[in-house]
Design a protein around this motif. Structure first.
Motif, PDB file in Angstrom:
ATOM      1  N   PRO A 152      47.870  43.689  38.490  1.00 46.97           N
ATOM      2  CA  PRO A 152      46.863  43.615  37.413  1.00 46.97           C
ATOM      3  C   PRO A 152      46.844  42.262  36.717  1.00 46.97           C
ATOM      4  O   PRO A 152      45.768  41.765  36.353  1.00 46.97           O
ATOM      5  CB  PRO A 152      47.289  44.730  36.453  1.00 46.97           C
ATOM      6  CG  PRO A 152      48.060  45.684  37.303  1.00 46.97           C
ATOM      7  CD  PRO A 152      48.791  44.831  38.291  1.00 46.97           C
ATOM      8  N   GLN A 153      48.025  41.655  36.530  1.00 48.14           N
ATOM      9  CA  GLN A 153      48.059  40.332  35.896  1.00 48.14           C
ATOM     10  C   GLN A 153      47.389  39.286  36.782  1.00 48.14           C
ATOM     11  O   GLN A 153      46.678  38.406  36.289  1.00 48.14           O
ATOM     12  CB  GLN A 153      49.500  39.923  35.620  1.00 48.14           C
ATOM     13  CG  GLN A 153      50.205  40.751  34.567  1.00 48.14           C
ATOM     14  CD  GLN A 153      51.603  40.233  34.296  1.00 48.14           C
ATOM     15  OE1 GLN A 153      51.805  39.045  34.045  1.00 48.14           O
ATOM     16  NE2 GLN A 153      52.590  41.123  34.352  1.00 48.14           N
ATOM     17  N   ARG A 155      45.026  39.836  38.975  1.00 49.74           N
ATOM     18  CA  ARG A 155      43.585  40.082  38.934  1.00 49.74           C
ATOM     19  C   ARG A 155      42.968  39.519  37.656  1.00 49.74           C
ATOM     20  O   ARG A 155      41.914  38.867  37.696  1.00 49.74           O
ATOM     21  CB  ARG A 155      43.308  41.586  39.044  1.00 49.74           C
ATOM     22  CG  ARG A 155      41.817  41.903  39.118  1.00 49.74           C
ATOM     23  CD  ARG A 155      41.569  43.396  39.076  1.00 49.74           C
ATOM     24  NE  ARG A 155      41.981  44.061  40.301  1.00 49.74           N
ATOM     25  CZ  ARG A 155      43.066  44.834  40.430  1.00 49.74           C
ATOM     26  NH1 ARG A 155      43.857  45.034  39.383  1.00 49.74           N
ATOM     27  NH2 ARG A 155      43.358  45.410  41.569  1.00 49.74           N
ATOM     28  N   GLU A 156      43.615  39.761  36.525  1.00 47.31           N
ATOM     29  CA  GLU A 156      43.092  39.257  35.254  1.00 47.31           C
ATOM     30  C   GLU A 156      43.096  37.739  35.214  1.00 47.31           C
ATOM     31  O   GLU A 156      42.193  37.117  34.634  1.00 47.31           O
ATOM     32  CB  GLU A 156      43.894  39.839  34.086  1.00 47.31           C
ATOM     33  CG  GLU A 156      43.611  41.308  33.812  1.00 47.31           C
ATOM     34  CD  GLU A 156      42.118  41.601  33.674  1.00 47.31           C
ATOM     35  OE1 GLU A 156      41.443  40.880  32.909  1.00 47.31           O
ATOM     36  OE2 GLU A 156      41.628  42.519  34.346  1.00 47.31           O
ATOM     37  N   ALA A 157      44.110  37.122  35.811  1.00 41.51           N
ATOM     38  CA  ALA A 157      44.165  35.657  35.841  1.00 41.51           C
ATOM     39  C   ALA A 157      42.993  35.091  36.638  1.00 41.51           C
ATOM     40  O   ALA A 157      42.342  34.124  36.221  1.00 41.51           O
ATOM     41  CB  ALA A 157      45.489  35.200  36.446  1.00 41.51           C
ATOM     42  N   TRP A 158      42.697  35.705  37.797  1.00 40.53           N
ATOM     43  CA  TRP A 158      41.544  35.249  38.587  1.00 40.53           C
ATOM     44  C   TRP A 158      40.236  35.518  37.857  1.00 40.53           C
ATOM     45  O   TRP A 158      39.308  34.704  37.896  1.00 40.53           O
ATOM     46  CB  TRP A 158      41.535  35.942  39.943  1.00 40.53           C
ATOM     47  CG  TRP A 158      42.561  35.454  40.925  1.00 40.53           C
ATOM     48  CD1 TRP A 158      43.529  36.189  41.551  1.00 40.53           C
ATOM     49  CD2 TRP A 158      42.712  34.114  41.420  1.00 40.53           C
ATOM     50  NE1 TRP A 158      44.272  35.404  42.387  1.00 40.53           N
ATOM     51  CE2 TRP A 158      43.780  34.124  42.331  1.00 40.53           C
ATOM     52  CE3 TRP A 158      42.035  32.910  41.180  1.00 40.53           C
ATOM     53  CZ2 TRP A 158      44.206  32.982  43.002  1.00 40.53           C
ATOM     54  CZ3 TRP A 158      42.465  31.758  41.849  1.00 40.53           C
ATOM     55  CH2 TRP A 158      43.529  31.800  42.744  1.00 40.53           C
ATOM     56  N   ARG A 159      40.144  36.659  37.176  1.00 32.92           N
ATOM     57  CA  ARG A 159      38.919  36.974  36.432  1.00 32.92           C
ATOM     58  C   ARG A 159      38.678  35.968  35.315  1.00 32.92           C
ATOM     59  O   ARG A 159      37.527  35.591  35.051  1.00 32.92           O
ATOM     60  CB  ARG A 159      39.013  38.389  35.859  1.00 32.92           C
ATOM     61  CG  ARG A 159      38.745  39.488  36.876  1.00 32.92           C
ATOM     62  CD  ARG A 159      38.939  40.859  36.261  1.00 32.92           C
ATOM     63  NE  ARG A 159      38.616  41.932  37.209  1.00 32.92           N
ATOM     64  CZ  ARG A 159      38.969  43.194  37.044  1.00 32.92           C
ATOM     65  NH1 ARG A 159      39.655  43.561  35.964  1.00 32.92           N
ATOM     66  NH2 ARG A 159      38.654  44.102  37.946  1.00 32.92           N
ATOM     67  N   ALA A 160      39.754  35.551  34.658  1.00 27.39           N
ATOM     68  CA  ALA A 160      39.617  34.570  33.576  1.00 27.39           C
ATOM     69  C   ALA A 160      39.062  33.260  34.116  1.00 27.39           C
ATOM     70  O   ALA A 160      38.221  32.611  33.473  1.00 27.39           O
ATOM     71  CB  ALA A 160      40.971  34.352  32.908  1.00 27.39           C
ATOM     72  N   LYS A 163      35.389  33.697  34.970  1.00 28.22           N
ATOM     73  CA  LYS A 163      34.573  33.778  33.758  1.00 28.22           C
ATOM     74  C   LYS A 163      34.231  32.386  33.242  1.00 28.22           C
ATOM     75  O   LYS A 163      33.100  32.114  32.808  1.00 28.22           O
ATOM     76  CB  LYS A 163      35.316  34.567  32.684  1.00 28.22           C
ATOM     77  CG  LYS A 163      34.519  34.773  31.407  1.00 28.22           C
ATOM     78  CD  LYS A 163      35.275  35.636  30.410  1.00 28.22           C
ATOM     79  CE  LYS A 163      34.466  35.857  29.134  1.00 28.22           C
ATOM     80  NZ  LYS A 163      35.203  36.706  28.158  1.00 28.22           N
ATOM     81  N   LEU A 175      39.422  37.798  44.283  1.00 31.01           N
ATOM     82  CA  LEU A 175      39.002  39.034  43.633  1.00 31.01           C
ATOM     83  C   LEU A 175      38.260  39.947  44.614  1.00 31.01           C
ATOM     84  O   LEU A 175      38.403  41.178  44.563  1.00 31.01           O
ATOM     85  CB  LEU A 175      38.114  38.719  42.428  1.00 31.01           C
ATOM     86  CG  LEU A 175      38.854  38.152  41.204  1.00 31.01           C
ATOM     87  CD1 LEU A 175      37.859  37.601  40.197  1.00 31.01           C
ATOM     88  CD2 LEU A 175      39.733  39.225  40.552  1.00 31.01           C
TER      89      LEU A 175
END
Length: 298
Positions: A152-153, A155-160, A163, A175
């Motif tokens: 999850p971390q 994934r969130e790092a790539w999403r950031a 964005k 992703l």
């Protein structure tokens, strides 16, 4: 230190000797760093290394020279030596964000992911730059392969990153792959189609082929596998999957050509090809193994 013996009479040795020994006693450390950086950026790694080593012989412990030499060594794949020099640089300048970023990359290359993350957190605290966030996403991604709790971390790092930089190809590709692995094929297709909008590597086209195949869109899956093979002609997995996509689409003649290519690239794939041909709805039967090998050109 590397030494070149002018007495050998070899013109190449004379040139190297001249090039690497012209640091006179009055040259400043900053000037050596500037020249070494210029040499490194020009792809002259041996010259950059020689300048750094000469500078450190005059100024042992100089953090800039240790940092630059670590970068040169790392680019040459000399990971252990690079780590030693970047650690010496950080021992003198602990608040150098760029050195922490380099130390993180070296640590990740050694699979010291905890160490890499520690350096990255420090680099981001000192100077929250894009490269540090990108390196942290890569490191978390790599670490998640060993520790699923970090997924999850990652994934969130790539999403950031996506964005902030919507066109970032690597973030969209990673992703997309994660979404496919999670079974969210629609999201995976959307992300991977963003990733291939630019100059994407073969692996991203291959992932898009997987997603489209799972969505039973066999024609566009075949297109993606063909693109992967155009970029990487020895991509045996892409040739094999191209065959299965074409077979599922009912084009067995084209599938056989793809299977033949996969077989040429990787003869060990024969068993997989045979199973695909005999188990799928659009398949054929062969009297024996040798007749199938002959059909594949073997």
């Amino acid at each position: 230190m590397r030494y070149y013996h002018a007495k050998s009479g070899n013109p190449d040795d004379l040139e190297k000797c001249s090039r690497q020994s012209d640091v006179n006693p009055h040259t400043t450390t900053e000037e050596i760093v500037r020249r070494a950086t210029a040499a490194f950026n020009a792809g002259q790694r041996d010259e950059a290394r020689g300048l750094c080593e000469q500078g450190l012989a005059r100024q042992p412990g100089d953090p800039m020279l240790h940092h630059l030499l670590a970068a040169v060594l790392f680019s040459n794949g000399e990971i252990l030596l690079a780590r030693g020099h970047v650690e010496k640089s950080l021992a003198k300048r602990r608040d150098n964000a760029a050195a922490h970023l380099l130390a993180a990359r070296i640590a990740r290359a050694e699979s010291d992911l905890d160490g890499a993350l520690s350096h990255l957190d420090r680099a981001i605290t000192l100077a929250p730059q894009r490269e540090a966030f990108l390196e942290k996403a890569r490191t978390l991604d790599q670490a998640s392969l060993q520790h699923a709790s970090l997924r999850p971390q990652a994934r969130e790092a790539w999403r950031a990153i996506l964005k902030v930089i919507p066109q970032h190809q690597e973030a969209a590709a990673r992703l997309g792959r994660m979404a496919w692995e999670d079974g969210d094929h629609a999201e995976a297709a959307s992300l991977l189609e963003r990733a291939v909008a630019g100059d994407a590597p073969a692996s991203v086209w291959f992932d898009l082929g997987l997603v489209r195949q799972d969505l039973r869109d066999y024609a566009t899956a075949a297109d993606a596998y063909r693109r992967a093979l155009e970029i990487k002609p020895d991509y045996a997995e892409a040739a094999l999957n191209l065959g299965t996509a074409l077979q599922e689409a009912g084009d067995l003649d084209a599938a056989m050509r793809a299977y033949a290519q996969a077989y040429r690239l990787r003869p060990q794939s024969f068993g997989t090809i045979a199973m695909a041909l005999t188990s799928a709805p659009h398949g054929r039967l062969w009297l024996d193994e040798e007749s199938l090998r002959r059909s594949l050109g073997g």
